[in-house]
Design a protein around this motif. Structure first.
Motif, PDB file in Angstrom:
ATOM      1  N   HIS A 351     -52.108  23.029  16.235  1.00  0.00           N
ATOM      2  CA  HIS A 351     -51.424  22.339  15.146  1.00  0.00           C
ATOM      3  C   HIS A 351     -49.980  22.079  15.516  1.00  0.00           C
ATOM      4  O   HIS A 351     -49.331  22.928  16.141  1.00  0.00           O
ATOM      5  N   ASP A 361     -51.375  20.769   9.249  1.00  0.00           N
ATOM      6  CA  ASP A 361     -52.643  20.156   9.658  1.00  0.00           C
ATOM      7  C   ASP A 361     -52.419  18.675   9.918  1.00  0.00           C
ATOM      8  O   ASP A 361     -51.290  18.181   9.829  1.00  0.00           O
ATOM      9  N   VAL A 367     -50.359  24.832   6.819  1.00  0.00           N
ATOM     10  CA  VAL A 367     -51.523  25.715   6.913  1.00  0.00           C
ATOM     11  C   VAL A 367     -51.076  27.061   7.461  1.00  0.00           C
ATOM     12  O   VAL A 367     -50.148  27.136   8.264  1.00  0.00           O
ATOM     13  N   THR A 371     -55.473  32.134   8.552  1.00  0.00           N
ATOM     14  CA  THR A 371     -56.746  31.849   7.869  1.00  0.00           C
ATOM     15  C   THR A 371     -57.819  31.371   8.840  1.00  0.00           C
ATOM     16  O   THR A 371     -59.006  31.450   8.544  1.00  0.00           O
ATOM     17  N   PHE A 372     -57.413  30.890   9.998  1.00  0.00           N
ATOM     18  CA  PHE A 372     -58.387  30.415  10.974  1.00  0.00           C
ATOM     19  C   PHE A 372     -59.097  31.556  11.685  1.00  0.00           C
ATOM     20  O   PHE A 372     -60.057  31.328  12.423  1.00  0.00           O
ATOM     21  N   LEU A 373     -58.591  32.765  11.465  1.00  0.00           N
ATOM     22  CA  LEU A 373     -59.168  33.924  12.140  1.00  0.00           C
ATOM     23  C   LEU A 373     -60.081  34.736  11.225  1.00  0.00           C
ATOM     24  O   LEU A 373     -60.551  35.805  11.607  1.00  0.00           O
ATOM     25  N   ILE A 374     -60.316  34.232  10.021  1.00  0.00           N
ATOM     26  CA  ILE A 374     -61.174  35.000   9.115  1.00  0.00           C
ATOM     27  C   ILE A 374     -62.586  34.416   9.122  1.00  0.00           C
ATOM     28  O   ILE A 374     -62.786  33.231   9.379  1.00  0.00           O
ATOM     29  N   ASP A 375     -63.551  35.273   8.832  1.00  0.00           N
ATOM     30  CA  ASP A 375     -64.939  34.821   8.843  1.00  0.00           C
ATOM     31  C   ASP A 375     -65.350  34.382   7.438  1.00  0.00           C
ATOM     32  O   ASP A 375     -64.529  34.331   6.523  1.00  0.00           O
ATOM     33  N   SER A 376     -66.642  34.088   7.267  1.00  0.00           N
ATOM     34  CA  SER A 376     -67.098  33.530   5.995  1.00  0.00           C
ATOM     35  C   SER A 376     -67.055  34.543   4.862  1.00  0.00           C
ATOM     36  O   SER A 376     -67.172  34.180   3.695  1.00  0.00           O
ATOM     37  N   ASP A 383     -63.553  37.052  17.421  1.00  0.00           N
ATOM     38  CA  ASP A 383     -64.679  36.159  17.746  1.00  0.00           C
ATOM     39  C   ASP A 383     -64.313  35.335  18.978  1.00  0.00           C
ATOM     40  O   ASP A 383     -63.561  34.368  18.885  1.00  0.00           O
ATOM     41  N   GLN A 385     -66.037  33.337  20.944  1.00  0.00           N
ATOM     42  CA  GLN A 385     -66.506  31.944  21.010  1.00  0.00           C
ATOM     43  C   GLN A 385     -65.651  31.053  20.129  1.00  0.00           C
ATOM     44  O   GLN A 385     -65.262  29.958  20.529  1.00  0.00           O
ATOM     45  N   ARG A 386     -65.345  31.540  18.943  1.00  0.00           N
ATOM     46  CA  ARG A 386     -64.502  30.767  18.032  1.00  0.00           C
ATOM     47  C   ARG A 386     -63.140  30.509  18.677  1.00  0.00           C
ATOM     48  O   ARG A 386     -62.634  29.386  18.680  1.00  0.00           O
ATOM     49  N   GLU A 389     -63.094  27.923  21.351  1.00  0.00           N
ATOM     50  CA  GLU A 389     -63.096  26.563  20.798  1.00  0.00           C
ATOM     51  C   GLU A 389     -61.699  26.165  20.348  1.00  0.00           C
ATOM     52  O   GLU A 389     -61.271  25.030  20.559  1.00  0.00           O
ATOM     53  N   TYR A 390     -60.997  27.088  19.716  1.00  0.00           N
ATOM     54  CA  TYR A 390     -59.626  26.798  19.289  1.00  0.00           C
ATOM     55  C   TYR A 390     -58.751  26.502  20.511  1.00  0.00           C
ATOM     56  O   TYR A 390     -57.912  25.593  20.484  1.00  0.00           O
TER      57      TYR A 390
END
Lengths: 526, 306
Positions: A351, A361, A367, A371-376, A383, A385-386, A389-390
């Motif tokens: 960002h 964003d 932003v 918050t991009f490091l929290i799960d569902s 994580d 893999q996550r 991707e970032y």
């Protein structure tokens, strides 16, 4: 007022850093080994033995130590393997970690530029001598988002991520940062640079860490990444070249290496998990040379290897003192020979940030990177893999950020002009065909080249997204042509292009290709 | 499972999915501009099904995207393709980086031909987006018949979390794919081809003709996917072939807008992939070609290696 020099704490924290790195890598390896398969300790250690044996034997050395260890691995207990692992990791870490010597820093940052300026400027009078002492300031020009970067440096940790063309990049950007009151950075320098005792002293004592690119096994890369992560967590501003090695073709880097870049997110995530409110900022930067010190070797290597980066160039123009001096005399004789352009920082997810370092964003909304490091379920999670991707996205954003930060010298514009004329004349843009063509006849007239340069300047003025014109090389096409021709005939072994009467001749197609590549991101003028 | 699943869009599919998931005992928040469509008798008739429908207790209906965003972390967007720009921008104001979002649009953006995930990445703060596709007609979802769908995202945690929400043993089977481009484009193209198949079927063509059209449609999709960097397998999967067959044979004839067809043709042209079937479907849909002439046109094309 200069910002805090965090590197001054490096020596007192050195052992702690080393211990932290070793502990993390060993713990990570043991956790992976518990899952079995290829991550078993025996395979990890054998990988090291295999690669080192191959490397040493191919260089004609004695690899008995590694082959002996490999033969013993199968019979070792787990405890013995862990001990071997710990010893290996400690040795690698010890080799990598630098020190910071405040005296060396003072010399490097204050005395050397003046001394070099004095030593290398054309001195004809006392006034010339006095001017030369302060002249380095005008040779290296720094531009861009300096104020924002300064604010981000106070708020968090910087990762300066420049394009990479020359071994002079590190001192150029180091000098540029220091001159703008930005904090000094630690960075990984190739082990081959440490072979030069002069450079080795300063590299070691300015917090640079040693990266041995000959070591291909994953354990070494894990140690490097762990060290980078620990440095960033502890607030040490750093520098990486995301392109990896110097770009042999002089193209603007597009495919970036994500290994070390990913440590910016790892460090940020670790800070968040530890409850530390410390941001990490990635600063895109371009370093723009009128002429590149190692251009001849780099392009020869590129053309020979067709862009593959398997070979590490151990000796090139930068290791020959007389070429270095010659380069400084001729190239640094001109103002703005090197332009460092610093871009607006990115957060570790790619960002952009606002003037206060808050992440935004794509719609300009603030932003919170946490918050991009929290799960569902709303939990902070680790994580891989996550995060990969970032980091891939960060790499894409960084590569996109480079282009508008380019500062295009006369040499690049004129080289591109002549390259296009050459391609039109021989009806091909294939460099290998053009290398073999007969260049005894002119590529174009001087007037034709000037008209093309006019068109390039007009295009770049109206399309700043493709790069900026370097202003001191002149504003008219004639002055730009003359400046470029001077440069392209002054330093390199061969004259790249020359004017004879009303005609322009290309003399060195490979070097012309090298300099023209700086505008390769623009396919064609309309 | 904590929290609730969010569904944006009260159209046929959005409502059917919301009801099916809620009937499995999960909390669902459905945001729709017209909540009356889920009230009493209007629910059955609006879904064009004769089966009696009751809105499950665990389904909460709201007009507020803000309420949906606050109550859910996992969201499926099921609005019309023409509305995705505006709706995602509106939704984006209330999301954060921790939301996981799938779209189930089965189309490219008709206004400009962009992929829907690109629009989501531009308009939403979250980066964890993906696509939900596959042969899951609303009528089958409501009737409790087994359906299957595929989720694709670059993020494994999106796939994992959404699979937990959307899998219903015996009713909804969820597969996953890492080929986001492939699944998204296959789903968009499959509906277009399905409309052609539907027209052909309606004109009493032979089984052999239908088989030819199905297999060559999949072949075209595969070629385009390879050209845009996908591994191509999605053409043969649930998003491609599966959607095509289900949509062509659905009770309600598939509708593909001219704008969507135009964008898909432009995509093919940009990728320099010949797609004569897609071209022909577009001409028939635009009324520029009759079905008989379309058939003749296709039969006159040279046939090469398969």
């Amino acid at each position: 007022m200069a910002l805090e020099n965090r590197l001054e704490k490096l020596n007192s924290q050195r052992q702690g850093l080393l211990d932290d790195v070793v502990e993390r890598v060993v713990s990570h390896q043991l956790a992976a080994a518990r899952l079995g398969g290829d991550a078993a300790l025996e395979y990890v250690l054998n990988d090291v033995c295999y690669e080192e044996t191959k490397r040493i034997e191919s260089a004609g050395g004695d690899a008995a130590r590694w082959s002996t260890l490999a033969s013993r691995l199968h019979g070792m207990s787990e405890q013995e393997k862990v001990l071997v692992l710990r010893t290996m990791v400690s040795n690698f870490a010890e080799d990598i970690v630098g020190v910071f010597n405040p005296t060396a820093y003072k010399v490097a940052s204050r005395v050397i530029p003046s001394a070099l300026g004095f030593l290398l400027a054309p001195i004809h009078s006392l006034r010339d001598g006095a001017n030369a002492l302060t002249s380095m300031d005008s040779r290296i020009v720094v531009g861009g988002e300096v104020d924002v970067i300064r604010r981000c440096a106070k708020r968090g940790t910087l990762v300066v991520a420049p394009t990479h063309s020359s071994h002079l990049d590190s001192p150029a950007i180091g000098f540029g940062l220091q001159r703008e009151g930005l904090p000094p950075v630690t960075y990984g320098a190739g082990a081959n640079l440490f072979a030069n005792p002069f450079m080795s002293y300063f590299l070691r004592n300015l917090g640079a860490y040693r990266v041995d690119r000959r070591l291909k096994f994953s354990l070494y890369k894990d140690v490097l990444k762990a060290y980078s992560t620990v440095l960033l967590e502890r607030g040490y501003h750093s520098l990486f070249f995301p392109g990896g090695t110097r770009c042999r073709s002089n193209l603007v880097e597009r495919q970036l290496k994500l290994g070390l870049l990913g440590t910016s997110l790892a460090a940020y995530a670790n800070n968040v998990r530890a409850g530390r409110d410390a941001r990490v900022y990635v600063v895109p930067a371009t370093i723009n040379y009128r002429l590149v010190l190692e251009a001849e070797t780099l392009i020869a290597d590129y053309l020979a290897e067709r862009g593959k980066r398997r070979y590490i160039i151990m000796n090139d123009e930068s290791s020959e003192l007389h070429r270095l001096v010659d380069f400084f005399r001729k190239i640094f004789a001109l103002e703005g020979s090197v332009v460092v352009q610093l871009g607006r920082p990115l957060d570790p997810l790619g960002h952009s940030v606002d003037d206060d370092g808050e992440s935004l964003d794509r719609r300009g909304r603030m932003v919170d990177p946490r918050t991009f490091l929290i799960d569902s379920s709303g939990q902070l999670t680790d994580d891989t893999q996550r995060d990969a991707e970032y980091t891939r996205r960060l790499g894409q954003q960084l590569a996109q950020a480079y282009v508008p930060l380019l500062v295009l010298h006369s040499t690049a514009i004129v080289a591109r002009t002549l390259w296009d004329r050459l391609a039109r004349k021989y009806e091909t843009r294939d460099v290998y065909r053009l290398l073999r063509a007969d260049h005894s006849l002119p590529v174009c007239t001087w007037q034709e080249a000037c008209l093309d340069v006019d068109a390039w300047q007009a295009f770049l003025r109206s399309h700043p997204a493709f790069g900026q014109l370097h202003t001191t090389s002149g504003t008219t096409s004639t002055t730009v042509m003359e400046d470029a021709m001077r440069g392209l005939s002054s330093y390199h072994t061969n004259i790249v292009a020359e004017r004879r009467g009303d005609n322009v001749y290309v003399r060195d197609v490979a070097l012309l290709f090298f300099y023209a590549n700086r505008l390769a991101h623009i396919e064609r003028l309309a | 499972m904590t929290g609730a699943l969010g569904i944006v869009g009260g159209g046929r599919f959005g409502r059917a999915l919301a009801i099916a998931i809620a009937q499995a005992g999960r909390d669902v928040v459905l945001s729709t501009r017209d909540p009356h469509r889920l009230e009493g008798a209007s629910l059955a008739s609006s879904l064009e099904t004769s089966a009696p429908q009751e809105v499950p207790k665990s389904l909460h209906v709201t007009t507020s995207l803000r309420e949906l965003a606050a109550a859910t972390r996992c969201i499926v967007i099921a609005v019309r393709a023409e509305e995705i720009g505006a709706r995602s921008l509106e939704l984006g104001a209330d999301l954060d980086g921790g939301h996981l979002v799938l779209h189930a649009l089965g189309a490219v953006v008709p206004q400009d031909g962009r992929r829907v995930t690109d629009v989501l990445l531009e308009n939403l703060p979250t980066l964890r987006v993906g696509v939900l596709a596959g042969p899951a007609p609303a009528s089958d979802l409501l009737a409790g018949r087994a359906v299957s769908m595929v989720i694709s995202s670059r993020f494994a945690d999106v796939t994992t979390a959404m699979r937990h929400w959307l899998s219903v043993p015996g009713r909804i089977r969820i597969y996953d794919s890492t080929d986001l481009v492939g699944v998204e484009l296959s789903s968009a193209m499959a509906t277009a081809y399905a409309s052609g198949l539907s027209l052909i079927r309606g004109s009493d063509s032979s089984v052999a003709t239908q088989a030819l059209l199905v297999s060559r449609s999949v072949g075209e999709m595969h070629r385009l996917l390879l050209a845009v960097g996908s591994d191509g397998r999605a053409a043969f999967g649930l998003a491609g072939l599966g959607t095509m067959l289900a949509t062509a044979n659905a009770d309600v004839a598939p509708v593909v807008s001219s704008a969507s067809l135009l964008r898909l043709r432009a995509l093919a042209s940009q990728a320099r992939v010949a797609m004569p079937l897609l071209e022909t479907v577009a001409l028939v849909a635009n009324g520029e070609l009759s079905i008989e002439n379309a058939y003749q046109r296709l039969m006159q094309l040279p046939s090469g290696a398969e």
